[in-house]
Scaffold this motif. Structure first.
Motif, PDB file in Angstrom:
ATOM      1  N   VAL A  65      19.803 114.988 -25.095  1.00  0.00           N
ATOM      2  CA  VAL A  65      18.856 115.798 -24.304  1.00  0.00           C
ATOM      3  C   VAL A  65      19.546 116.283 -23.027  1.00  0.00           C
ATOM      4  O   VAL A  65      19.522 117.478 -22.709  1.00  0.00           O
ATOM      5  CB  VAL A  65      17.600 114.975 -23.958  1.00  0.00           C
ATOM      6  N   PHE A  66      20.173 115.361 -22.312  1.00  0.00           N
ATOM      7  CA  PHE A  66      20.796 115.741 -21.040  1.00  0.00           C
ATOM      8  C   PHE A  66      22.020 116.636 -21.267  1.00  0.00           C
ATOM      9  O   PHE A  66      22.299 117.529 -20.466  1.00  0.00           O
ATOM     10  CB  PHE A  66      21.159 114.490 -20.242  1.00  0.00           C
ATOM     11  N   LEU A  67      22.709 116.393 -22.354  1.00  0.00           N
ATOM     12  CA  LEU A  67      23.855 117.261 -22.672  1.00  0.00           C
ATOM     13  C   LEU A  67      23.377 118.699 -22.879  1.00  0.00           C
ATOM     14  O   LEU A  67      23.968 119.651 -22.366  1.00  0.00           O
ATOM     15  CB  LEU A  67      24.565 116.742 -23.926  1.00  0.00           C
TER      16      LEU A  67
ATOM     17  N   VAL B  63      24.037 107.128 -17.023  1.00  0.00           N
ATOM     18  CA  VAL B  63      24.392 108.381 -16.334  1.00  0.00           C
ATOM     19  C   VAL B  63      25.869 108.705 -16.582  1.00  0.00           C
ATOM     20  O   VAL B  63      26.218 109.842 -16.936  1.00  0.00           O
ATOM     21  CB  VAL B  63      24.118 108.268 -14.819  1.00  0.00           C
ATOM     22  N   GLY B  64      26.722 107.700 -16.446  1.00  0.00           N
ATOM     23  CA  GLY B  64      28.146 107.899 -16.678  1.00  0.00           C
ATOM     24  C   GLY B  64      28.434 108.293 -18.122  1.00  0.00           C
ATOM     25  O   GLY B  64      29.297 109.130 -18.390  1.00  0.00           O
ATOM     26  N   ARG B  69      30.056 112.488 -21.999  1.00  0.00           N
ATOM     27  CA  ARG B  69      29.794 113.349 -23.163  1.00  0.00           C
ATOM     28  C   ARG B  69      29.930 114.815 -22.795  1.00  0.00           C
ATOM     29  O   ARG B  69      30.411 115.631 -23.583  1.00  0.00           O
ATOM     30  CB  ARG B  69      28.381 113.090 -23.714  1.00  0.00           C
ATOM     31  N   ILE B  70      29.482 115.142 -21.582  1.00  0.00           N
ATOM     32  CA  ILE B  70      29.599 116.542 -21.141  1.00  0.00           C
ATOM     33  C   ILE B  70      31.071 116.925 -21.016  1.00  0.00           C
ATOM     34  O   ILE B  70      31.489 118.000 -21.461  1.00  0.00           O
ATOM     35  CB  ILE B  70      28.858 116.738 -19.809  1.00  0.00           C
ATOM     36  N   ALA B  75      35.761 119.669 -23.142  1.00  0.00           N
ATOM     37  CA  ALA B  75      37.140 119.579 -23.625  1.00  0.00           C
ATOM     38  C   ALA B  75      37.271 120.165 -25.023  1.00  0.00           C
ATOM     39  O   ALA B  75      38.328 120.671 -25.403  1.00  0.00           O
ATOM     40  CB  ALA B  75      37.597 118.124 -23.618  1.00  0.00           C
ATOM     41  N   GLU B  76      36.187 120.084 -25.788  1.00  0.00           N
ATOM     42  CA  GLU B  76      36.208 120.637 -27.155  1.00  0.00           C
ATOM     43  C   GLU B  76      36.042 122.149 -27.144  1.00  0.00           C
ATOM     44  O   GLU B  76      36.012 122.769 -28.193  1.00  0.00           O
ATOM     45  CB  GLU B  76      35.075 120.026 -27.989  1.00  0.00           C
ATOM     46  N   GLY B  77      35.873 122.719 -25.971  1.00  0.00           N
ATOM     47  CA  GLY B  77      35.758 124.172 -25.873  1.00  0.00           C
ATOM     48  C   GLY B  77      34.338 124.667 -25.942  1.00  0.00           C
ATOM     49  O   GLY B  77      34.085 125.769 -26.432  1.00  0.00           O
ATOM     50  N   ASN B  78      33.382 123.858 -25.487  1.00  0.00           N
ATOM     51  CA  ASN B  78      31.978 124.281 -25.423  1.00  0.00           C
ATOM     52  C   ASN B  78      31.444 124.791 -26.754  1.00  0.00           C
ATOM     53  O   ASN B  78      30.901 125.887 -26.847  1.00  0.00           O
ATOM     54  CB  ASN B  78      31.790 125.389 -24.371  1.00  0.00           C
ATOM     55  N   ARG B  79      31.616 123.999 -27.777  1.00  0.00           N
ATOM     56  CA  ARG B  79      31.040 124.421 -29.057  1.00  0.00           C
ATOM     57  C   ARG B  79      29.539 124.635 -28.869  1.00  0.00           C
ATOM     58  O   ARG B  79      28.895 123.980 -28.054  1.00  0.00           O
ATOM     59  CB  ARG B  79      31.286 123.365 -30.141  1.00  0.00           C
ATOM     60  N   ALA B  80      29.035 125.565 -29.642  1.00  0.00           N
ATOM     61  CA  ALA B  80      27.641 125.969 -29.436  1.00  0.00           C
ATOM     62  C   ALA B  80      26.678 124.866 -29.840  1.00  0.00           C
ATOM     63  O   ALA B  80      26.870 124.176 -30.835  1.00  0.00           O
ATOM     64  CB  ALA B  80      27.365 127.217 -30.254  1.00  0.00           C
ATOM     65  N   LEU B  81      25.643 124.688 -29.037  1.00  0.00           N
ATOM     66  CA  LEU B  81      24.548 123.787 -29.382  1.00  0.00           C
ATOM     67  C   LEU B  81      23.309 124.650 -29.578  1.00  0.00           C
ATOM     68  O   LEU B  81      23.145 125.668 -28.924  1.00  0.00           O
ATOM     69  CB  LEU B  81      24.287 122.782 -28.254  1.00  0.00           C
TER      70      LEU B  81
END
Lengths: 209, 214
Positions: A65-67, B63-64, B69-70, B75-81
């Motif tokens: 969700v946060f991602l 939080v960390g 994960r972000i 790093a993966e190149g912002n693959r689409a979600l």
């Protein structure tokens, strides 16, 4: 814009409202985003956990969700309430998870998810209470949890949002994308169904808590 | 305010959405009506039990983990979600997705799929065989397969041994001589309707001439 830490003169993010925090997040502030995550992490975990009845998986989905909030931060419109937008994302991910699990188990109806759901979560008891009373309270909570899981999805989602997450009717309308009249009707029917399931507990059990 | 009206307002009252005048009217009704008062207490208790549920919590390390994960995502190149901007847009499957999901269940479970397929074929064959049966009466394939056409089976009125005797006389005679019946020589049955009394009839020729058996 990549996630960056701004070292110089950081604002006190924990005191800022959500919408102001999101402005910083859009500009790439890691501290602002961390403050948002910290503010809502328990509420999101609680929401997702009630939806899918699997605490471990709920942790992963809450992270997702946060991602997604971060990845799609520029889609957020400041004139809308941030929490509503966040709950919409969380509810949709939780529902997707339910559908994924139903598909993977070959279960025809979403309402049969209870049969494939994992643990319902262990309850944290108040250590100041006497053991026998604590045991009884845990039993009552488990009973209520089970009844909640047996509710059809459309009833469970409104009751979780209203009676557990304490969202207003208007917020629930927005999160679920259904009219206000439907929200009210579903909440009432969900409570009535739950009352029937709880039976004797509702008759007098609350007095013993 | 009657009981039905009062109970319809439970939800609004619970959520403090009731206007003051309605609240006052409802209170008056509850004070006078024991049944509604009890129902209201149960309703309120149910919601109270939900409030008693413990809150699931996460560790501060959460939080960390999210930030990690972000970073990994970047790093993966912002693959689409998939976006989730509008309520339900990502949660309501289209009819095509629903069909695919439904079919997917059977693809993933070949044994039930084969069982279902066999059942469908069996029902189809049974239906076809039933259609071939002259009176629409269920029979085995062995009985149905050699069935002559309706024209080859004489009607009771035309059977040589029947004459014009009434139906009950025929029945009594046959009942008195059960040994006359040779089932293996029977031709498939059919069901005439005599005076509203529908009965199954078999036509047999045991060497002494054809006869009707019931």
């Amino acid at each position: 814009m990549p996630l960056t830490e701004k070292k110089s003169n950081p604002p006190v993010f924990s005191a800022l409202p959500d919408e102001a925090l999101m402005e910083h997040v859009v500009r790439g502030s890691e501290a602002a985003f961390a403050a948002l995550v910290d503010r809502y992490r328990n509420r999101i975990i609680n929401l997702v956990s009630r939806f899918i009845s699997d605490r471990d998986r709920a942790q992963e989905i809450a992270q997702e969700v946060f991602l997604r909030i971060y990845v799609h931060r520029e889609r957020y419109r400041p004139n809308g309430k941030f929490s509503t937008w966040m709950y919409t994302i969380a509810v949709n991910l939780a529902k997707n998870e339910i559908r994924r699990r139903v598909r993977s188990k070959g279960v025809v109806s979403l309402d049969k998810l209870i049969e494939v759901a994992g643990d319902s979560g262990k309850f944290v008891a108040d250590p100041t209470q006497k053991p026998d009373r604590r045991l009884h309270q845990r039993e009552v909570q488990e009973y209520v949890e089970e009844a909640l899981k047996r509710l059809p999805e459309k009833f469970r989602e409104v009751i979780v949002l209203r009676d557990i997450q304490q969202l207003s009717y208007e917020e629930i309308e927005e999160v679920l994308g259904i009219p206000g009249g439907t929200v009210r009707s579903r909440i009432n029917r969900a409570r009535t169904s739950l009352q029937e399931m709880l039976g004797d507990l509702v008759e007098g059990g609350i007095d013993e808590l | 305010m009657n009981c039905s009206e009062a109970r319809e307002l439970f939800c609004a009252r619970m959520d403090e959405e009731l206007p003051l005048d309605r609240l006052s009217t409802m209170d008056s009704h509850l004070a006078a009506c024991h049944g509604c008062r009890t129902a209201w207490v149960k309703y309120r208790t149910t919601v109270g039990l939900l409030h008693c549920l413990p809150e699931e919590t996460t560790q501060p390390a959460f939080v960390g983990q999210v930030l990690d994960r972000i970073r990994a995502h970047e790093a993966e190149g912002n693959r689409a979600l998939a976006p989730f901007d509008s309520a339900g847009s990502a949660s309501r499957p289209s009819w095509l997705e629903s069909l695919r999901d439904w079919m997917g269940q059977w693809v993933l479970r070949p044994v039930p799929a084969m069982a279902l397929g066999s059942l469908v074929i069996g029902v189809a064959l049974g239906s076809w065989a039933n259609h071939l049966s002259p009176a629409g009466t269920a029979g085995t394939m062995a009985e149905v397969a050699p069935a002559p056409s309706l024209e080859t089976v004489p009607t009771p009125a035309l059977a040589p041994s029947l004459g014009d005797r009434p139906f009950q006389d025929l029945a009594d005679e046959i009942e008195a001589k059960p040994s006359d019946v040779r089932p293996q020589e029977q031709v498939p049955f059919y069901s005439p309707n005599w005076g509203g009394l529908e009965t199954q009839v078999r036509y047999s020729d045991d060497g002494d001439g054809p006869r009707i058996i019931f």
